[in-house]
Design a protein around this motif. Structure first.
Motif, PDB file in Angstrom:
ATOM      1  N   GLU A   1      10.005   9.152 -11.136  1.00  0.00           N
ATOM      2  CA  GLU A   1      10.812  10.110 -11.324  1.00  0.00           C
ATOM      3  C   GLU A   1      10.349  11.171 -10.299  1.00  0.00           C
ATOM      4  O   GLU A   1       9.201  11.511 -10.023  1.00  0.00           O
ATOM      5  N   TYR A   2      11.360  12.234  -9.724  1.00  0.00           N
ATOM      6  CA  TYR A   2      10.569  13.203  -8.681  1.00  0.00           C
ATOM      7  C   TYR A   2      11.485  14.236  -8.432  1.00  0.00           C
ATOM      8  O   TYR A   2      12.865  14.154  -8.779  1.00  0.00           O
ATOM      9  N   THR A   3      10.832  15.387  -8.416  1.00  0.00           N
ATOM     10  CA  THR A   3      11.698  16.727  -8.531  1.00  0.00           C
ATOM     11  C   THR A   3      11.611  17.232  -7.192  1.00  0.00           C
ATOM     12  O   THR A   3      10.663  17.258  -6.233  1.00  0.00           O
ATOM     13  N   TYR A   4      12.950  17.670  -6.455  1.00  0.00           N
ATOM     14  CA  TYR A   4      13.099  17.734  -5.214  1.00  0.00           C
ATOM     15  C   TYR A   4      14.080  18.939  -5.048  1.00  0.00           C
ATOM     16  O   TYR A   4      15.438  18.838  -5.759  1.00  0.00           O
TER      17      TYR A   4
ATOM     18  N   THR B   1       0.975  -1.486   0.019  1.00  0.00           N
ATOM     19  CA  THR B   1       0.028  -0.062   0.033  1.00  0.00           C
ATOM     20  C   THR B   1       0.729   1.273  -0.153  1.00  0.00           C
ATOM     21  O   THR B   1       0.707   2.251  -0.687  1.00  0.00           O
ATOM     22  N   LEU B   2       1.876   1.223   0.982  1.00  0.00           N
ATOM     23  CA  LEU B   2       2.969   2.453   0.900  1.00  0.00           C
ATOM     24  C   LEU B   2       3.534   2.517  -0.602  1.00  0.00           C
ATOM     25  O   LEU B   2       3.763   3.767  -1.033  1.00  0.00           O
ATOM     26  N   ALA B   3       3.953   1.394  -1.335  1.00  0.00           N
ATOM     27  CA  ALA B   3       4.413   1.572  -2.633  1.00  0.00           C
ATOM     28  C   ALA B   3       3.452   2.221  -3.443  1.00  0.00           C
ATOM     29  O   ALA B   3       3.648   2.928  -4.371  1.00  0.00           O
ATOM     30  N   ASP B   4       2.167   1.778  -3.416  1.00  0.00           N
ATOM     31  CA  ASP B   4       1.176   2.477  -4.072  1.00  0.00           C
ATOM     32  C   ASP B   4       0.940   3.944  -3.706  1.00  0.00           C
ATOM     33  O   ASP B   4       0.911   4.533  -4.918  1.00  0.00           O
TER      34      ASP B   4
ATOM     35  N   LEU C   1       3.963   5.646  -5.660  1.00  0.00           N
ATOM     36  CA  LEU C   1       3.843   5.710  -7.022  1.00  0.00           C
ATOM     37  C   LEU C   1       2.682   6.906  -7.565  1.00  0.00           C
ATOM     38  O   LEU C   1       3.037   7.591  -8.466  1.00  0.00           O
ATOM     39  N   GLU C   2       1.824   6.906  -6.946  1.00  0.00           N
ATOM     40  CA  GLU C   2       0.639   8.033  -7.274  1.00  0.00           C
ATOM     41  C   GLU C   2       1.361   9.535  -7.023  1.00  0.00           C
ATOM     42  O   GLU C   2       1.074  10.238  -7.571  1.00  0.00           O
ATOM     43  N   PHE C   3       1.956   9.520  -5.857  1.00  0.00           N
ATOM     44  CA  PHE C   3       2.768  10.679  -5.522  1.00  0.00           C
ATOM     45  C   PHE C   3       3.585  11.340  -6.503  1.00  0.00           C
ATOM     46  O   PHE C   3       3.574  12.463  -6.815  1.00  0.00           O
ATOM     47  N   THR C   4       4.334  10.501  -7.105  1.00  0.00           N
ATOM     48  CA  THR C   4       5.502  10.873  -8.045  1.00  0.00           C
ATOM     49  C   THR C   4       5.014  10.880  -9.519  1.00  0.00           C
ATOM     50  O   THR C   4       5.672  10.912 -10.358  1.00  0.00           O
TER      51      THR C   4
ATOM     52  N   VAL D   1       2.037   6.567 -11.807  1.00  0.00           N
ATOM     53  CA  VAL D   1       1.122   5.703 -12.115  1.00  0.00           C
ATOM     54  C   VAL D   1      -0.058   6.814 -12.321  1.00  0.00           C
ATOM     55  O   VAL D   1      -0.280   7.486 -11.320  1.00  0.00           O
ATOM     56  N   THR D   2      -0.881   6.652 -13.509  1.00  0.00           N
ATOM     57  CA  THR D   2      -1.868   7.699 -13.423  1.00  0.00           C
ATOM     58  C   THR D   2      -3.083   7.230 -12.797  1.00  0.00           C
ATOM     59  O   THR D   2      -3.186   6.094 -12.383  1.00  0.00           O
ATOM     60  N   GLU D   3      -4.180   8.066 -12.522  1.00  0.00           N
ATOM     61  CA  GLU D   3      -5.164   7.751 -11.880  1.00  0.00           C
ATOM     62  C   GLU D   3      -6.126   6.543 -12.585  1.00  0.00           C
ATOM     63  O   GLU D   3      -6.553   5.681 -12.021  1.00  0.00           O
ATOM     64  N   ARG D   4      -5.814   6.623 -14.021  1.00  0.00           N
ATOM     65  CA  ARG D   4      -6.563   5.451 -14.665  1.00  0.00           C
ATOM     66  C   ARG D   4      -6.135   3.990 -14.268  1.00  0.00           C
ATOM     67  O   ARG D   4      -6.772   3.144 -14.338  1.00  0.00           O
ATOM     68  N   GLU D   5      -4.588   4.156 -14.177  1.00  0.00           N
ATOM     69  CA  GLU D   5      -3.879   2.790 -13.969  1.00  0.00           C
ATOM     70  C   GLU D   5      -3.941   2.412 -12.683  1.00  0.00           C
ATOM     71  O   GLU D   5      -3.627   1.174 -12.132  1.00  0.00           O
TER      72      GLU D   5
END
Length: 596
Positions: free
Chosen positions: A62-65, A19-22, A25-28, A31-35
């Motif tokens: 990918e993440y911008t920090y 669940t944390l991995a999910d 993935l969503e935050f970065t 994974v799009t909302e559809r997927e």
């Protein structure tokens, strides 16, 4: 390379890794909302149904920090003790690990063993307290447990809730700030370590690897060092939710290679990939061989499917490197394989995957462990199968494998847990109170005793609160006997087992009673016997189905009835000589559920 982070998620089963991995993935935006779906990385039906992770899954984000772009390679790992080999492979490809602890359940056995695995590889540990939104959560108490275990400061622990998404931003910041970037040199000869592989029907074997040094380019000629074979890199790329082809991968990156390999045995997990033009001098070290714990025979229901079963097993072994197998034959079941598993759940999962993914219907024999037998002539024999057990008259001694079992439970259940371990020939070595109501028990016990139903019994007597982890500690001399099951005087090799002398009588008796329930009645009597050597220790009889042949004699002389009964008796005798007994599939696994 400065902007790459490779990390894995480790925790006990059901502490919220997937669940944390999910959420990550969503935050970065990987994974799009559809997927998006629950447990997006658990792509096997079996994983979703059971709610457990069986395979470790790699994915790139990918993440911008602070205005800089970072590449994060995440590997989600299983939590069950049977899949710890998967965890060790994932850890070998990372520089850091997120250690997740459930705020309601606290530290469990597998949390500790996975943490030690990560520390052995010098990984940077980021402790995370998950499920803090639960009404039963005890964050302060569990924080104390984490600081005692990892020797970190309380402020280093990140409180989070994977369900609501709380704390995800802090976790991503910690990954970038605390986990070191990979160390490698892109100018050196290529060294890439394979940590997983899958079989694709259309494209052959796809190997997943981490580039340690050098660079791998599309179209290059590459060499697999363990098998010493050369291939052409048709496609290389990164592992996103779907494969993402690239022209090259440099040191520190994680990706996949497709090179048209059709034979499953040509790819070994832990192997090193290098280039043909400028090869590396030596392969990467630090990858441990798998040690199977439990052995069982797997046979096709129809003997003609033997080759098909072999192909299926090879493809499955690619995807699960901890499965080992070799051909064997049995008088009762024909040709099949002797397979090595890491535990009972692993065996169950393999059987189910064979049926689902390859449509193979198989029969599994009674599981057992491996023993060492020493003959009087000083020869050492390794026994994986009860039928290999030598004649007791030539034996000097037999050694069986022992394990150190670590059980963490609530203090209310100490009594039942101790008595269970002692009946399984366990010896209490240590008892530590982690908190006022949680205790860690250490036992030394024979592996053969926990193979069958130990885990199920432990869960039921502790109402699901006990967690269990084990590690092998070597072999010790033991008094063993080979228990044979005879049907109408013929031994059934698939049902024989090696047992401790003290348990042999009661086990033989229970087995005969269980088989009597399971074997269907025939036209003749079936004698079920258990024996040690030539000595029969118990017997049950499945009575014959008899037709009332005297029904038509409603009077007259008794000799007419006797003549008919004698005729029936002769027929039954002849039938018993030619008739054979069909053993149902449940009978082979009945040994596992003797106490039900």
């Amino acid at each position: 390379m400065k902007n790459i982070r490779n990390f894995c998620i480790i925790a006990h089963i059901d502490h919220g890794k997937s669940t944390l991995a999910d959420r990550l993935l969503e935050f970065t935006g990987a994974v799009t909302e559809r997927e998006a779906e629950d447990q997006v990385l658990d792509n096997m039906d079996l994983e979703k149904e059971r709610g457990i992770t069986i395979k470790s899954h790699a994915i790139q984000m990918e993440y911008t920090y602070n205005g800089q772009d970072y590449i994060l390679n995440l590997i989600d790992t299983p939590g069950h003790v049977d899949f710890s080999y998967e965890v060790s492979r994932s850890i070998a490809a990372c520089e850091g690990a997120l250690l997740i602890v459930d705020a309601a359940q606290g530290i469990q056995a597998q949390t500790i063993s996975n943490l030690y695995l990560a520390l052995e590889h010098d990984l940077e540990i980021i402790p995370i307290l998950n499920k803090i939104d639960l009404p039963s959560a005890e964050p302060e108490l569990v924080k104390d447990q984490i600081t005692n275990l990892t020797l970190c400061k309380k402020e280093d622990i990140i409180p989070a809730s994977a369900k609501t998404g709380k704390g995800i931003q802090d976790i991503l910041s910690a990954i970038i700030e605390r986990i070191p970037h990979p160390n490698g040199d892109s100018n050196m000869p290529l060294q890439a370590m394979i940590f997983d592989s899958v079989y694709n029907t259309f494209r052959g074997v796809e190997a997943y690897f981490k580039v340690v040094n050098g660079e791998i380019k599309k179209g290059q000629s590459v060499k697999f060092m363990a098998t010493d074979m050369n291939y052409h890199a048709d496609e290389v790329g990164a592992l996103r939710l779907k494969q993402f082809p690239k022209n090259s991968l440099k040191a520190g990156e994680v990706g996949y290679i497709i090179s048209g390999i059709k034979t499953a045995t040509e790819v070994k997990v832990g192997d090193t990939i290098t280039t043909v033009d400028n090869p590396a001098i030596e392969p990467i070290k630090g990858f441990e061989e798998v040690k199977p714990m439990v052995f069982a025979g797997i046979y096709p229901v129809d003997t003609e499917d033997f080759e098909e079963l072999r192909n299926s097993m090879e493809k499955l072994q690619l995807n699960d490197a901890s499965l080992t197998f070799e051909p064997e034959s049995s008088a009762a079941l024909g040709f099949g394989f002797r397979c090595g598993f890491l535990g009972m759940l692993h065996m169950e999962i393999i059987q189910e995957r064979l049926e689902r993914e390859f449509e193979m219907t198989v029969i599994t024999t009674v599981p057992n462990v491996s023993y060492y037998a020493y003959t009087k002539a000083g020869k050492k024999i390794e026994i994986h199968n009860p039928s290999d057990y030598p004649d007791p008259s030539i034996l000097e001694s037999v050694e069986e494998p022992y394990i150190r079992a670590q059980i963490i439970t609530k203090s209310d259940f100490i009594g039942p847990v101790m008595s269970l371990c002692i009946t399984k020939r366990g010896e209490l070595k240590n008892q530590i109170y982690l908190t006022t109501d949680r205790v860690e028990l250490s036992f030394e016990m024979p592996l053969g005793e926990i193979v069958f139903d130990f885990y199920d019994k432990l869960k039921s007597i502790s109402k699901g609160y006990a967690s269990f982890d084990y590690s092998p500690i070597g072999y010790r001399v033991s008094v063993l006997a080979k228990l044979d099951i005879l049907l109408n005087g013929d031994p059934v090799d698939a049902l024989s087992a090696l047992v401790h002398k003290t348990n042999s009588y009661s086990l033989g008796k229970k087995l005969c009673e269980k088989l009597k329930e399971l074997i269907p009645r025939q036209q003749f009597d079936i004698a079920i016997q258990s024996a040690i050597g030539s000595k029969i220790i118990s017997r049950e009889t499945v009575k014959a189905l008899r037709k009332d042949v005297t029904a038509k004699c409603y009077g007259g002389d008794i000799s007419r009835k006797r003549k008919l009964l004698e005729k029936q008796k002769k027929g039954k005798k002849r039938m018993r000589q030619v008739g054979n007994v069909e053993i149902p599939q449940e009978a082979f696994l009945s040994v596992l559920k003797l106490d039900d």
